[in-house]
Design a protein around this motif. Structure first.
Motif, short mmCIF file in Angstrom:
data_model
loop_
_atom_site.label_atom_id
_atom_site.label_comp_id
_atom_site.label_asym_id
_atom_site.label_seq_id
_atom_site.Cartn_x
_atom_site.Cartn_y
_atom_site.Cartn_z
N ASN A 266 0.84 -1.21 0.00
CA ASN A 266 0.00 0.00 0.00
C ASN A 266 0.87 1.26 0.00
O ASN A 266 0.58 2.22 -0.73
N TRP A 269 2.47 1.70 -3.48
CA TRP A 269 1.51 2.25 -4.44
C TRP A 269 1.24 3.72 -4.17
O TRP A 269 1.05 4.52 -5.11
N ALA A 270 1.20 4.11 -2.90
CA ALA A 270 0.97 5.52 -2.56
C ALA A 270 2.11 6.39 -3.08
O ALA A 270 1.88 7.50 -3.59
N ASN A 271 3.35 5.91 -2.98
CA ASN A 271 4.49 6.67 -3.50
C ASN A 271 4.43 6.78 -5.03
O ASN A 271 4.72 7.83 -5.60
N TYR A 273 1.65 6.38 -7.15
CA TYR A 273 0.53 7.21 -7.59
C TYR A 273 0.73 8.67 -7.19
O TYR A 273 0.34 9.59 -7.92
N GLY A 274 1.34 8.89 -6.00
CA GLY A 274 1.54 10.26 -5.53
C GLY A 274 2.46 11.05 -6.43
O GLY A 274 2.21 12.23 -6.71
N GLN A 326 -2.43 12.35 0.46
CA GLN A 326 -1.28 11.46 0.34
C GLN A 326 -0.84 10.92 1.69
O GLN A 326 -0.45 9.74 1.81
N ALA A 329 -3.20 8.20 2.62
CA ALA A 329 -2.95 7.00 1.81
C ALA A 329 -1.73 6.24 2.32
O ALA A 329 -1.75 5.01 2.42
N LYS A 330 -0.65 6.95 2.65
CA LYS A 330 0.56 6.29 3.13
C LYS A 330 0.36 5.65 4.50
O LYS A 330 1.00 4.64 4.81
N PRO A 336 -4.74 4.28 -2.12
CA PRO A 336 -3.77 5.16 -2.78
C PRO A 336 -4.25 5.73 -4.12
O PRO A 336 -4.00 6.90 -4.42
#
Length: 360
Positions: A266, A269-271, A273-274, A326, A329-330, A336
């Protein structure tokens, strides 16, 4: 119509070039006066100083790209309106959507350019500026490495691995510590979902401690919250501030495929997509900024004098919301992908509706 598109595109290109040059100049001047003393104290040559600040330009472009796309579009349409060219075009039967089309297409082209730069140029320049600043100027050698969304560090008594949402915070996620005996056999493994450093003490939450009983057997103790006395402190985990930017978009995507747990996946993916969503932020800002300019002019009789500061305020507000999403999400509180696209969809939808209303 092709002549109109060329004219508007040229105006947009000229405006974004001037804006980008202005932001780069201001940023470099401030950064220069803040850091030049460090270079001079170490006796570094002016050639190295020039190289360092020159290599910082892609980073500045990446950071200021979205707001430059917004302001370039607003200024382009504002100048057309201020010089009565917009009124003349509309009086001649040219709909607003055709007038703004080259501005929006230009925004898309520059966004793709910024994405390409983030993939091919930015990782190399960030790696070199980190090396110059930390090793040659500050004399610090990174004791940890950043790979696949996690930090790795070898301490005095063992090996650390963790995720750190913010380098300025003493909060850690998915923290683990592993130690070996004199014969290099695993003796202790500590893993927790969260770790905190406060009052010179490590506090780990929701984890387990595994200790070697024999060469093949281990004892396992679960805990909800427990204090540990590790030798290292957070400041010992020195990793360059922008080292995560040394990873390209492709590297960030590959990192999402290598994680072992759902929480680490997770975060990866957050990094990923961010990074992409930040670069794409200029497009929804542009969609909302163009009709906002026309609304401001119709209600108060002012275009650029009021629309530009309003657009800047809108951009900083969107940055704040984007940053909050963000962080959620992280931390695992939000999907994310939803955190990455929600602000874009919302602003883009309202901007599209307002553009249709202004065109009617």
């Amino acid at each position: 119509m092709i002549l109109l598109y060329r004219y508007v595109f040229y105006q947009f290109l000229r405006n974004i070039s001037m804006l980008m040059a202005s932001f780069i100049t201001i940023y470099l001047l401030i950064d220069f006066f803040e850091k030049i003393d460090n270079f001079l104290e170490k006796g570094k040559s002016m050639a190295l100083v020039f190289k360092f600040f020159l290599l910082n330009v892609p980073f500045i472009v990446e950071q200021m790209g979205p707001v430059c796309i917004l302001l370039a579009g607003v200024v382009t349409l504002g100048i057309l309106n201020h010089s009565n060219e917009l009124i003349a075009l509309k009086a001649g039967g040219v709909p607003l959507k055709k007038i703004t089309a080259p501005i929006l297409v230009s925004g898309v082209l520059f966004t793709l350019l910024f994405l390409a730069m983030s993939q091919f140029i930015l990782p190399k320049t960030i790696a070199e500026t980190n090396r110059i600043w930390n090793k040659e100027v500050k004399g610090r050698v990174p004791l940890g490495i950043y790979r696949n969304g996690r930090y790795y560090y070898r301490g005095q008594e063992g090996f650390y691995s963790f995720a750190r949402p913010s380098p300025k915070s003493n909060n850690f996620l998915f923290f683990s510590f592993t130690s070996w005996d004199d014969k290099y056999k695993l003796s202790t493994h500590i893993a927790s979902k969260e770790a905190y450093w406060a009052d010179e003490t490590w506090t780990l939450k929701h984890g387990q401690v595994q200790r070697a009983v024999t060469e093949t057997d281990f004892s396992t103790d679960l805990f909800t919250s427990k204090v540990f006395q590790f030798k290292e402190k957070p400041e010992d985990f020195f990793v360059p501030e922008y080292q995560s930017l040394e990873l390209s978009l492709l590297d960030l995507y590959k990192a999402t495929q290598r994680q072992k747990s759902d929480d680490e996946t997770n975060l990866a993916w957050a990094n990923f997509y961010g990074r992409i969503s930040y670069t794409l932020l200029g497009l929804p800002l542009l969609f909302l900024g163009l009709p906002l300019l026309l609304i401001v002019y119709r209600k108060w009789g002012r275009d650029l004098s009021l629309a530009v500061p309003t657009s800047c305020g809108m951009a900083f507000g969107c940055w704040g919301i984007w940053g909050t999403l963000q962080s959620l999400a992280k931390a695992g509180y939000m999907n994310p992908l939803f955190a990455a696209i929600s602000i874009h969809l919302l602003m883009g939808f309202f901007g599209f509706i307002l553009l249709l209303r202004e065109d009617s």
